[in-house]
Design a protein around this motif. Structure first.
Motif, PDB file in Angstrom:
ATOM      1  N   THR A 195       0.863  -1.181   0.000  1.00  0.00           N
ATOM      2  CA  THR A 195       0.000   0.000   0.000  1.00  0.00           C
ATOM      3  C   THR A 195       0.893   1.222   0.000  1.00  0.00           C
ATOM      4  O   THR A 195       1.783   1.339   0.853  1.00  0.00           O
ATOM      5  N   SER A 196       0.660   2.135  -0.938  1.00  0.00           N
ATOM      6  CA  SER A 196       1.452   3.358  -1.010  1.00  0.00           C
ATOM      7  C   SER A 196       1.306   4.142   0.290  1.00  0.00           C
ATOM      8  O   SER A 196       0.207   4.241   0.839  1.00  0.00           O
ATOM      9  N   VAL A 197       2.404   4.705   0.776  1.00  0.00           N
ATOM     10  CA  VAL A 197       2.352   5.505   2.003  1.00  0.00           C
ATOM     11  C   VAL A 197       2.448   6.997   1.704  1.00  0.00           C
ATOM     12  O   VAL A 197       2.687   7.794   2.596  1.00  0.00           O
ATOM     13  N   GLY A 198       2.243   7.382   0.462  1.00  0.00           N
ATOM     14  CA  GLY A 198       2.234   8.795   0.104  1.00  0.00           C
ATOM     15  C   GLY A 198       2.909   9.040  -1.227  1.00  0.00           C
ATOM     16  O   GLY A 198       3.305   8.112  -1.928  1.00  0.00           O
ATOM     17  N   ALA A 199       3.048  10.317  -1.547  1.00  0.00           N
ATOM     18  CA  ALA A 199       3.657  10.707  -2.810  1.00  0.00           C
ATOM     19  C   ALA A 199       5.122  10.293  -2.864  1.00  0.00           C
ATOM     20  O   ALA A 199       5.793  10.199  -1.829  1.00  0.00           O
ATOM     21  N   ALA A 200       5.609  10.035  -4.072  1.00  0.00           N
ATOM     22  CA  ALA A 200       7.019   9.683  -4.262  1.00  0.00           C
ATOM     23  C   ALA A 200       7.896  10.844  -3.794  1.00  0.00           C
ATOM     24  O   ALA A 200       7.507  12.005  -3.838  1.00  0.00           O
ATOM     25  N   VAL A 201       9.110  10.500  -3.356  1.00  0.00           N
ATOM     26  CA  VAL A 201      10.063  11.475  -2.833  1.00  0.00           C
ATOM     27  C   VAL A 201      11.207  11.641  -3.828  1.00  0.00           C
ATOM     28  O   VAL A 201      11.725  10.648  -4.359  1.00  0.00           O
ATOM     29  N   ALA A 202      11.611  12.882  -4.082  1.00  0.00           N
ATOM     30  CA  ALA A 202      12.696  13.158  -5.022  1.00  0.00           C
ATOM     31  C   ALA A 202      13.977  12.441  -4.602  1.00  0.00           C
ATOM     32  O   ALA A 202      14.286  12.337  -3.415  1.00  0.00           O
ATOM     33  N   ALA A 203      14.719  11.960  -5.620  1.00  0.00           N
ATOM     34  CA  ALA A 203      15.930  11.182  -5.322  1.00  0.00           C
ATOM     35  C   ALA A 203      17.117  11.540  -6.202  1.00  0.00           C
ATOM     36  O   ALA A 203      18.066  10.787  -6.277  1.00  0.00           O
ATOM     37  N   GLY A 204      17.089  12.646  -6.883  1.00  0.00           N
ATOM     38  CA  GLY A 204      18.202  12.998  -7.753  1.00  0.00           C
ATOM     39  C   GLY A 204      17.993  12.437  -9.150  1.00  0.00           C
ATOM     40  O   GLY A 204      16.965  11.843  -9.452  1.00  0.00           O
ATOM     41  N   ILE A 205      18.992  12.605  -9.993  1.00  0.00           N
ATOM     42  CA  ILE A 205      18.872  12.213 -11.391  1.00  0.00           C
ATOM     43  C   ILE A 205      19.158  10.732 -11.577  1.00  0.00           C
ATOM     44  O   ILE A 205      20.209  10.227 -11.193  1.00  0.00           O
ATOM     45  N   ARG A 206      18.182  10.018 -12.150  1.00  0.00           N
ATOM     46  CA  ARG A 206      18.254   8.589 -12.493  1.00  0.00           C
ATOM     47  C   ARG A 206      18.844   7.720 -11.380  1.00  0.00           C
ATOM     48  O   ARG A 206      19.862   7.051 -11.550  1.00  0.00           O
ATOM     49  N   PRO A 207      18.196   7.696 -10.209  1.00  0.00           N
ATOM     50  CA  PRO A 207      18.697   6.865  -9.113  1.00  0.00           C
ATOM     51  C   PRO A 207      18.750   5.399  -9.539  1.00  0.00           C
ATOM     52  O   PRO A 207      17.904   4.934 -10.299  1.00  0.00           O
ATOM     53  N   GLN A 208      19.755   4.677  -9.073  1.00  0.00           N
ATOM     54  CA  GLN A 208      19.957   3.296  -9.510  1.00  0.00           C
ATOM     55  C   GLN A 208      19.947   2.267  -8.399  1.00  0.00           C
ATOM     56  O   GLN A 208      19.926   1.077  -8.674  1.00  0.00           O
ATOM     57  N   ALA A 209      20.005   2.685  -7.160  1.00  0.00           N
ATOM     58  CA  ALA A 209      20.059   1.704  -6.075  1.00  0.00           C
ATOM     59  C   ALA A 209      19.420   2.280  -4.826  1.00  0.00           C
ATOM     60  O   ALA A 209      19.266   3.496  -4.691  1.00  0.00           O
ATOM     61  N   ILE A 210      19.059   1.398  -3.921  1.00  0.00           N
ATOM     62  CA  ILE A 210      18.518   1.803  -2.629  1.00  0.00           C
ATOM     63  C   ILE A 210      18.859   0.713  -1.621  1.00  0.00           C
ATOM     64  O   ILE A 210      18.918  -0.469  -1.963  1.00  0.00           O
ATOM     65  N   ALA A 211      19.112   1.124  -0.391  1.00  0.00           N
ATOM     66  CA  ALA A 211      19.406   0.174   0.683  1.00  0.00           C
ATOM     67  C   ALA A 211      18.713   0.671   1.942  1.00  0.00           C
ATOM     68  O   ALA A 211      18.453   1.859   2.098  1.00  0.00           O
ATOM     69  N   THR A 212      18.391  -0.236   2.823  1.00  0.00           N
ATOM     70  CA  THR A 212      17.822   0.120   4.115  1.00  0.00           C
ATOM     71  C   THR A 212      18.730  -0.459   5.197  1.00  0.00           C
ATOM     72  O   THR A 212      19.463  -1.418   4.971  1.00  0.00           O
TER      73      THR A 212
END
Length: 121
Positions: free
Chosen positions: A99-116
């Motif tokens: 379930t979406s928790v809100g609007a997308a958040v800006a991440a810079g130009i062409r983000p390629q990875a994410i980690a938690t």
């Protein structure tokens, strides 16, 4: 599937599964998520056979590329390369649905990875 005695690999029934980017598995090992098209596709994982069963496809931003699940298993995040942003979702602990928790958040130009990471007390 991996043969415990020989290490040989064999294809699981229903394979190959639709996918696009990096596969993310929740900490319980019950659910898997992958960026596909304009969505995040969700699957349950059979604990005995490893087979995947589709839960559904959940809308993401433009060109989702990678998915990450936080260590608590409560949230998932999709990096959207085409939209230069990140979509955030809550994970239903029973079904694995997002379930979406809100609007997308800006991440810079062409983000390629994410980690938690997990919070260290």
């Amino acid at each position: 599937a991996i043969d415990g005695a020989t290490g040989a690999l064999s294809e699981i029934a229903g394979s190959p599964f639709a996918g696009g980017g990096q596969l993310a598995v929740d900490p319980t090992g019950k659910f898997a998520y992958v960026a596909t098209g304009g969505n995040v596709s969700a699957y349950t994982i059979n604990a005995t056979t490893g087979a995947l069963t589709g839960i559904g496809a959940f809308a993401a931003g433009a060109s989702p590329y990678r998915v990450a699940v936080d260590p608590s298993g409560q949230f998932a995040y999709a990096v959207n390369r085409g939209g230069n942003d990140i979509s955030a979702y809550s994970i239903d602990p029973v079904t694995g649905a997002l379930t979406s928790v809100g609007a997308a958040v800006a991440a810079g130009i062409r983000p390629q990875a994410i980690a938690t990471t997990r919070k260290i007390p």
